[in-house]
Design an enzyme around this catalytic site. Structure first.
Site, PDB file in Angstrom:
ATOM      1  N   TYR A  97       0.820  -1.212   0.000  1.00 52.25           N
ATOM      2  CA  TYR A  97       0.000   0.000   0.000  1.00 52.25           C
ATOM      3  C   TYR A  97       0.850   1.257   0.000  1.00 52.25           C
ATOM      4  O   TYR A  97       0.502   2.265  -0.614  1.00 52.25           O
ATOM      5  CB  TYR A  97      -0.945   0.005   1.206  1.00 52.25           C
ATOM      6  CG  TYR A  97      -2.122  -0.916   1.025  1.00 52.25           C
ATOM      7  CD1 TYR A  97      -2.960  -0.732  -0.074  1.00 52.25           C
ATOM      8  CD2 TYR A  97      -2.391  -1.951   1.893  1.00 52.25           C
ATOM      9  CE1 TYR A  97      -4.047  -1.578  -0.272  1.00 52.25           C
ATOM     10  CE2 TYR A  97      -3.468  -2.794   1.714  1.00 52.25           C
ATOM     11  CZ  TYR A  97      -4.297  -2.605   0.625  1.00 52.25           C
ATOM     12  OH  TYR A  97      -5.354  -3.421   0.422  1.00 52.25           O
TER      13      TYR A  97
ATOM     14  N   GLU B  24       0.981 -30.246  13.941  1.00 50.98           N
ATOM     15  CA  GLU B  24       0.397 -29.622  12.749  1.00 50.98           C
ATOM     16  C   GLU B  24      -0.878 -28.837  13.059  1.00 50.98           C
ATOM     17  O   GLU B  24      -0.998 -27.682  12.697  1.00 50.98           O
ATOM     18  CB  GLU B  24       0.089 -30.688  11.674  1.00 50.98           C
ATOM     19  CG  GLU B  24      -0.573 -30.072  10.436  1.00 50.98           C
ATOM     20  CD  GLU B  24      -0.947 -31.104   9.382  1.00 50.98           C
ATOM     21  OE1 GLU B  24      -0.621 -32.289   9.553  1.00 50.98           O
ATOM     22  OE2 GLU B  24      -1.581 -30.707   8.385  1.00 50.98           O
TER      23      GLU B  24
ATOM     24  N   ASP C  59      -0.789 -34.960  10.520  1.00 55.88           N
ATOM     25  CA  ASP C  59      -1.750 -35.927  10.001  1.00 55.88           C
ATOM     26  C   ASP C  59      -1.009 -37.006   9.212  1.00 55.88           C
ATOM     27  O   ASP C  59       0.141 -36.809   8.812  1.00 55.88           O
ATOM     28  CB  ASP C  59      -2.738 -35.246   9.033  1.00 55.88           C
ATOM     29  CG  ASP C  59      -3.744 -34.364   9.785  1.00 55.88           C
ATOM     30  OD1 ASP C  59      -3.911 -34.562  11.005  1.00 55.88           O
ATOM     31  OD2 ASP C  59      -4.354 -33.496   9.133  1.00 55.88           O
TER      32      ASP C  59
END
EC number: 5.6.2.2
Lengths: 361, 825
Positions: A96, A194, A246
């Protein structure tokens, strides 16, 4: 660690390079490693991923190239000023802020463009964006465990104990973990987790206290700060690091990025990756052994597993065996599927057994 | 309305038809009934048609006289009517020619000419004369001054609508400032609502006739509209050609047969058609015989058969000997032996061939022995030998050969054996032997039923016979002989049949027999004949197509192409195309399409025209024009002109406003347009690349000083001198990647003055296929397209490949100094 002045000097040096090229009657350019998958190499020596020998030249000879270098010049000025004033800004703020520059050509068209440019500058100067005082938008992940540290904040130094002085959420990792000084710790090992759900489960069950574990929440693909701090735990506190994710191919890549680095930040692998990190699970063998609730592998899962078999990061007997097994059973399971055996199963049975197996705890 | 079919070769037919109706009704009534197809269906259109007819006439007249046309067209309002004046600088018209040219409706000379001519387009100026007379009651006023005469002649001409005869009511001497030429003045009921079509017509006529000077005055124009000459070159003179055998229709053929002075068909063919000499005529006549008489099936002689049972060659001799009486033993025996030996020398024989053999042997024996072998003896001997060869019985039919109840006899029949071999050879090896034998027997049974013992049959009858036999076999033996198998069997039998020696019927007989004429027409069409000569065509030439566009359109770019002559039906044609682009041509809306047939602009029915259809099917985006949706009329500042020149342009209707969709012509239109469009494309590419180079210089010329300022600010040093760097940015080699749908194009343009050898690597994230050059290397999910083109100075090279989905690319170019290089992705 690089000081403000070092980083500033490196940026000015780059501008001086451009200056000298102009002065010599040449068209300014900067050379960068080619940032594609095929130019990422596994560095056997350090065990992490780094850029290969292929380079591409960003030259002011083309309209696009000239615009990029003009933006680089403006960005260098901005960063140098920021370091002078010892302030910081986010990557998004840089995007910006470019709107305020008096030159339309120098303004960024998208945040990807400004992010990429900052990475280019990291590569060319050898400094990190933290050295430039550039922060990412997202806040860092959290740590919970028996560690006392001192963080330099812009409100002065703060001593924090990561169990006693923090709430249930844990200690928030700052964007530049190099501002942290480790004071004392009773930790035995580092456990990177995780998912947020599993981290909360471990904390609720008091796993960090029971096992003197430093629990680091990864939150999917880990942010740089998380990876950097993990590496510092390993290097400076000499703690073993294990990763708990996982049981699917994408999670193995999260492990890979903690242990060996990622393509996008391959120039920083030596600074971010922890090649000594080891994988706890969920292992394909666990899915079979504990008969965990599972989903069938999708086609993209199978492709991902197969390409991991080709991946030098996973070319160990351990991984080959696990991946072959997973392809064989055709299943994947989440960390939280361990709850099918009770909420305490993970802290009372699964992790203790696995960690003992690995000789960690 | 009649389709183009009838106009393909039947202009005669229509003329004839129209003329016939003229005799029955008054000419005024006829005109009233047919004015829509003559182009006079409204006052607005009538005026345009009258101008068109008169201008076409003027251009033809001047060109025929070898004069560069100077045509003046004036339209003025006269009370309730419009007055049309057309002047040309042609050779003028004599009083005797006057009625012919302006008077009789539909009696123009052009209907029978095979020559490229404007007049072929319309019913003629006489229709305009009649229209003006019928609507205004005024005569046509004609002024003519033949070359070299000091005075001009003024006529007033009226058509007697009862008799369709022109009458010259006024004939006086007058003075005229043109040294030679013709002036026609017509008054008619009309309006100017079709002004834009009129303007289009005149402007387009000027485009396509760059050798003509044309001036138009009409009430809506403040200034006369003048079209100046762009060339002094007259169109090539055209030769008239006779019709081509492939281009006539049955009606026309019968009329030609009736009218010819030739006696034999062969003479007729050679005399009346182009590209037919003795040899071609013979081929046509053989084909005609096959159609008219049928062919005779042939059989192998006993000597050639492997069958153990059945007749032998000696049987032929015995049969002949038995058929001859009272010729003496020696002569008879010599005759019989001779026939048998000659028969044995042939692979196959038809009855006519056997007859010839018998005749020849008889002549020889006559010479040797002095005995006379008369026609009866010869015929008997032929019949006897034929019975042995073909196995035909005494009743003249091969009854014993193929009696289905007598399987043994059938198996032994010589023609079954021959047919078995043919069927076996013509069908696939997978056919069951039993089915093949059943087919051969079924065929033999049906063939034996043919009239006479010569086995004459026409091809279509043979097809039917085979189909019938196949049906029988399918019923009885459950063996299928499909379409292809039948066709193959019929073809095998036909190819072993012999053209009969009978003389073809004479011209008069053919003319009087519609079937025979149809056979002849089929024979003409079925024979390979050289394409018609093309000197009957006068293309504008690419150069002048371009000159015409250049003259009337102020554009940035012009291109034109002329194709070689092609033939459709029996008529040669040439297609030409031109394109003008940019400049003053309006950029909004679709491109302007100019259509021409034999140098005459077509202004009505654009949507029905083959030219429009072709333009719509071309993918113009490939050629750099905008085309919404990728098909249809392209948009942009372009004019496309298409000219079809032919001895017979096929139109969709008699008003001749739109070219019919004849595939051969459409193909040529497409090729001509594409040829011109390719030039447009390379022009547009060049222009774009120049633009990019300019843009690059502009942008870099702005950015680099700014960058220099910034780095001097950051480093705190004085502003560096960047002239050296800027000077290097006169880059000379560009590499550009374009992607459209799944196709990627890499274009290298070398604008430097030396040859460049580049090494281009394009790294693609999906697998590229169909590479036009270079090689692909698969590197772990990324594909390296490698290409090392050598590009000569001023030249360009292109590499294309296909890639699916939204692949990412990264290009790197080596072999060229980076300063000289611009890469656009």
């Amino acid at each position: 660690m690089t000081t403000n002045t070092d980083a500033r000097d490196q940026l000015i040096d780059l501008a001086a390079d451009f200056y000298d090229q102009f002065a010599a009657g040449r068209i300014p350019e900067m050379e960068l490693p080619t940032r594609t998958k095929s130019n990422i190499e596994y560095d056997e020596e350090s065990g992490v991923w780094t850029y290969g020998d292929r380079t591409s030249v960003r030259s002011a000879n083309s309209v696009n190239g000239a615009r990029k270098l003009l933006k680089a010049a403006f960005t260098i000025e901005f960063l140098a000023d920021q370091l002078d004033e010892d302030r910081s800004s986010t990557l998004r703020e840089l995007y910006y802020l470019s709107e305020s520059w008096d030159n339309d050509e120098a303004q960024f068209n998208s945040q990807d463009e400004s992010n990429d440019l900052v990475e280019d500058l990291e590569i060319v100067t050898g400094a990190t964006r933290e050295d430039f005082h550039m922060r990412p938008e997202e806040s860092g992940a959290k740590v919970m465990g028996p560690l006392r540290l001192r963080e330099q904040t812009n409100r002065g130094d703060r001593d924090i104990h990561c169990q006693l002085d923090v709430g249930q959420g844990g200690y928030q990792i700052p964007n530049n973990p190099d501002t942290i000084e480790f004071l004392e710790n009773d930790a035995e090992f580092v456990l990177c987790v995780e998912t947020g759900g599993m981290r909360d489960r471990l904390v609720e069950n008091g796993f960090d206290e029971a096992y003197d574990a430093l629990i680091v929440h990864l939150g999917g693909q880990p942010a740089r700060a998380t990876r950097r701090l993990t590496k510092r735990f390993r290097d400076e506190l000499d703690l073993p690091v294990v990763v708990f994710t996982d049981g699917d191919p994408w999670s193995y890549r999260i492990f890979g990025s903690v242990a060996y680095g990622s393509i996008k930040s391959a120039h920083l692998s030596k600074y971010l990756a922890t090649p000594e990190a080891r994988f706890v699970g969920i292992q394909p063998a666990d899915i079979v052994e504990y008969d965990l609730p599972s989903d069938p592998l999708s086609d993209s899962d199978v492709n991902a597993l197969e390409s991991e078999l080709e991946d030098p990061r996973f070319q160990t007997d351990y991984w080959e065996e696990q991946i072959e097994l997973q392809l064989d059973v055709g299943k994947k399971s989440e960390q939280q599927s361990l709850a099918s055996r009770g909420l305490d199963f993970v802290t009372e049975t699964y992790l203790p057994e696995r960690l003992e197996e690995m000789g960690v705890a | 309305m009649t389709s183009f079919q009838s106009s393909l070769g039947e202009d005669e037919g229509i003329a004839e038809e129209l003329a016939e109706s003229q005799r029955e009704i008054s000419i005024a009534e006829f005109f009233e009934k047919n004015k829509h197809m003559l182009g006079f269906d409204s006052g607005a259109r009538g005026l345009v048609t009258a101008v068109k007819e008169a201008v076409d006439n003027a251009l033809d007249a001047t060109e025929e006289a070898g004069i560069l046309p100077d045509v003046y067209v004036e339209i003025t309002e006269v009370g309730d009517y419009y007055r049309l004046v057309i002047e040309d600088n042609g050779p003028g018209i004599t009083k005797e020619q006057l009625p012919k040219v302006f008077g009789k409706l539909l009696y123009g000379s052009r209907f029978h000419k095979r020559e490229q001519n404007r007049g072929q387009q319309g019913i003629g100026i006489s229709a305009a004369v009649l229209y003006s007379q019928l609507t205004s009651g005024q005569p046509a006023r004609i002024t003519s001054r033949p070359k070299g005469q000091s005075e001009a002649q003024y006529f007033e001409l009226i058509i007697d609508t009862d008799t369709n005869e022109p009458e010259i009511s006024v004939d006086e001497t007058t003075s005229w400032d043109r040294p030679h030429g013709t002036r026609i003045e017509l008054e008619m009921e009309a309006n100017m609502r079709a002004r834009s079509q009129l303007h289009d017509y005149v402007k387009h006529t000027a485009v396509v006739n760059p050798h003509a000077r044309i001036e138009l005055r009409e009430p809506g124009l403040e200034e006369p509209w003048k079209f100046e000459r762009a060339t002094d070159e007259l169109p090539a003179e055209t030769e008239e050609i006779r019709p081509h055998p492939h281009g006539v229709e049955l009606g026309a053929l019968i009329k030609m047969l009736e009218a010819t002075e030739s006696y034999s068909v062969s003479g007729f063919l050679q005399e009346e058609f182009t590209r037919v000499g003795k040899k071609t005529a013979d081929s046509v006549i053989d084909a005609f015989r096959d159609r008219h008489f049928g062919r005779e099936l042939s059989w192998s002689p006993p000597s050639a058969r492997s069958t153990v049972a059945g007749a032998t060659n000696d049987d032929v001799a015995d049969a002949v000997e038995a058929a001859v009486a009272n010729k003496g033993a020696a002569a008879t025996s010599a005759f019989a032996e001779g026939v048998a030996e000659t028969v044995a020398d042939n692979d196959r024989l038809s009855r006519s061939e056997l007859e010839t053999i018998v005749g020849n042997v008889a002549d020889g024996v006559e010479d040797d022995t002095g005995r006379t072998f008369g026609s009866t003896v010869r015929e008997n001997a032929t019949a006897a030998a034929w019975r042995v060869i073909a196995g035909v019985g005494d009743d003249g039919a091969a009854s014993n050969a193929a009696d289905p109840d007598d399987a043994d006899a059938a198996a032994d029949s010589p023609i079954v054996a021959d047919l078995y071999a043919l069927v076996d050879g013509a069908t696939s090896t997978r056919k069951d032997d039993g089915a093949v034998r059943a087919m051969a027997e079924a065929l033999a049974f049906r063939i034996a039923d043919l009239d006479g013992d010569a086995f004459r049959i026409a091809r279509d009858d043979l097809d039917r016979l085979v189909a019938d036999a196949a049906g029988f076999v399918a019923d009885q033996h459950d063996a299928t002989f499909g379409e292809t198998a039948r066709e193959n069997v019929a073809e095998a039998v036909w190819s072993h049949a012999r053209t009969v020696p009978d003389d073809p019927p004479k011209v008069r007989a053919v003319a009087g027999n519609r079937d025979a004429a149809a056979d002849l027409l089929e024979a003409m069409r079925g024979t390979d004949i050289l394409a018609p000569p093309t000197d009957c065509l006068a293309p504008i030439t690419a150069e002048l197509v371009e000159a015409g566009l250049r003259k009337e359109y102020d554009a940035d770019f012009y291109a034109a192409a002329t194709r070689d002559a092609e033939v459709h039906g029996g008529d040669p044609f040439i297609v030409e195309a031109g394109i003008a682009y940019g400049g003053e041509i309006p950029a909004e809306g679709s491109v302007e399409l100019l259509r021409f047939a034999n140098r005459v602009p077509l202004v009505y029915q654009r949507g029905a025209c083959a030219t429009t259809d072709v333009i719509r099917t071309i993918g113009w985006r490939n050629y750099g024009l905008d085309q919404p949706g990728g098909s249809g009329m392209p948009n942009g500042p372009a004019v496309i002109s298409i000219h079809v020149a032919s001895t017979n342009v096929p139109f969709t209707s008699e008003s001749k406003d739109a070219i019919a969709n004849v595939p051969a012509i459409e193909d040529e239109i497409e090729l001509a347009v594409r040829e011109a469009a390719r030039e447009l494309k390379s022009y547009l590419n060049r222009r774009r690349s120049m633009q990019q180079r300019r843009e690059k210089r502009d942008v870099l010329g702005r950015i680099l000083p700014e960058m220099a300022d910034k780095v001097s600010e950051v480093t705190g040093r004085p502003r560096p001198d960047i002239d050296g760097a800027l000077a290097r940015i006169m880059n000379n080699v560009s590499v550009e990647r374009e992607r459209e749908d799944g196709t990627v194009r890499l274009v290298v343009e070398n604008h430097s003055d030396v040859n460049e050898e580049l090494e281009i690597t394009d790294i693609v994230s999906a697998e590229p296929t169909d590479l036009s050059a270079g090689t692909v290397v698969d590197m772990d999910g990324e594909w390296f397209v490698q290409w090392k083109p050598e590009v000569a100075s001023g030249d360009e090279r292109e590499l294309t490949y296909s890639v699916d989905g939204d692949a990412d690319f990264e290009i790197s170019v080596g072999g060229v100094e980076t300063e000289k290089l611009t890469v656009n992705e």
